[in-house]
Design a protein around this motif. Sequence first.
Motif, PDB file in Angstrom:
ATOM      1  N   SER A  35     -13.268   9.848  -9.129  1.00 35.84           N
ATOM      2  CA  SER A  35     -13.424   8.405  -9.002  1.00 35.84           C
ATOM      3  C   SER A  35     -12.287   7.804  -8.179  1.00 35.84           C
ATOM      4  O   SER A  35     -11.115   8.103  -8.418  1.00 35.84           O
ATOM      5  N   LYS A  36     -12.632   6.958  -7.209  1.00 32.69           N
ATOM      6  CA  LYS A  36     -11.607   6.259  -6.430  1.00 32.69           C
ATOM      7  C   LYS A  36     -10.773   5.349  -7.330  1.00 32.69           C
ATOM      8  O   LYS A  36      -9.581   5.158  -7.119  1.00 32.69           O
ATOM      9  N   LEU A  37     -11.430   4.783  -8.358  1.00 33.10           N
ATOM     10  CA  LEU A  37     -10.725   3.877  -9.265  1.00 33.10           C
ATOM     11  C   LEU A  37      -9.591   4.599  -9.973  1.00 33.10           C
ATOM     12  O   LEU A  37      -8.510   4.045 -10.149  1.00 33.10           O
ATOM     13  N   ASP A 173     -23.991  13.319 -10.624  1.00 38.20           N
ATOM     14  CA  ASP A 173     -23.557  12.042 -10.067  1.00 38.20           C
ATOM     15  C   ASP A 173     -23.964  10.918 -11.014  1.00 38.20           C
ATOM     16  O   ASP A 173     -25.113  10.847 -11.457  1.00 38.20           O
ATOM     17  N   GLN A 175     -23.517   6.579 -11.875  1.00 38.88           N
ATOM     18  CA  GLN A 175     -23.141   5.251 -11.385  1.00 38.88           C
ATOM     19  C   GLN A 175     -22.250   4.557 -12.407  1.00 38.88           C
ATOM     20  O   GLN A 175     -22.612   4.415 -13.569  1.00 38.88           O
ATOM     21  N   ARG A 177     -20.191   0.994 -12.563  1.00 42.29           N
ATOM     22  CA  ARG A 177     -19.851  -0.303 -11.959  1.00 42.29           C
ATOM     23  C   ARG A 177     -20.052  -0.285 -10.446  1.00 42.29           C
ATOM     24  O   ARG A 177     -19.186  -0.710  -9.676  1.00 42.29           O
ATOM     25  N   GLY A 178     -21.180   0.235 -10.010  1.00 37.72           N
ATOM     26  CA  GLY A 178     -21.519   0.236  -8.596  1.00 37.72           C
ATOM     27  C   GLY A 178     -20.920   1.375  -7.802  1.00 37.72           C
ATOM     28  O   GLY A 178     -21.236   1.544  -6.623  1.00 37.72           O
ATOM     29  N   GLU A 179     -20.064   2.175  -8.436  1.00 38.49           N
ATOM     30  CA  GLU A 179     -19.457   3.315  -7.746  1.00 38.49           C
ATOM     31  C   GLU A 179     -20.128   4.596  -8.226  1.00 38.49           C
ATOM     32  O   GLU A 179     -20.309   4.804  -9.422  1.00 38.49           O
ATOM     33  N   GLN A 180     -20.512   5.449  -7.287  1.00 37.20           N
ATOM     34  CA  GLN A 180     -21.071   6.746  -7.654  1.00 37.20           C
ATOM     35  C   GLN A 180     -19.936   7.747  -7.816  1.00 37.20           C
ATOM     36  O   GLN A 180     -19.158   7.960  -6.889  1.00 37.20           O
ATOM     37  N   VAL A 181     -19.838   8.341  -9.009  1.00 40.66           N
ATOM     38  CA  VAL A 181     -18.799   9.333  -9.263  1.00 40.66           C
ATOM     39  C   VAL A 181     -19.462  10.661  -9.591  1.00 40.66           C
ATOM     40  O   VAL A 181     -20.557  10.706 -10.164  1.00 40.66           O
TER      41      VAL A 181
END
Length: 217
Positions: A35-37, A173, A175, A177-181
């Motif tokens: 995750s980028k977050l 994969d 979803q 909060r709008g981010e695909q992890v």
Amino acid sequence: MAALESFSLFTSQLTQKLKYPLPGESAHRIMQASSKLRLTFKPNARTRKSAVLILFYPYQDEIYFPLILRPAYDGVHSGQVAFPGGRYEPSDEDLVRTALREAQEEIGLRLTDVKILGILTELFIPPSNFYVLPVVATMPYRPDFYPDPREVEDIFEIKLEEISDVNIIGSSDIQVRGEQVHAPHYMVQGYKIWGATAMMISELLSVLNALEPDSKN
């Protein structure tokens, strides 16, 4: 009687292993989502404390622990499988008390015969901005569960042998909060256990499989 003796031995061994240096991040990484977050969001002044309870108990010659299914709601942990637990409250004397109180509230756990064995490594959860402390405990019998329908949609009783099977580990994969992890997961009883819960389980299994410090060389 043999089952209870076996559970007593398990409890004694786990108590000792929780006193060893914990594997922490090295075990967490095995089940960590990409995750980028997680890379960009760090603990800050608004980060809150929480705790979960990992409760082992004997039943029908097996060792179990409960997981809960969160109801669907407008939040980051909607519909996820998790350990019972929640946020620290000022009335809690410490995070161990937080874990016990939340388990009592969420799954109706009677605390009379709960024995605290130790803790795992505190884990930061970027999507909700929480630090969570996993508290490990046992009961000498299978508890009665009374789930709070506002916080718990279902309770799963998971065999330790089942969660230890490497064949249930996969990835997918998801979803968030709008981010695909891309997230590793444990597939148990038709549900994917991923994220922080999977990372805690990974550390727990690492602790359970640990050799005594003198026998590592």
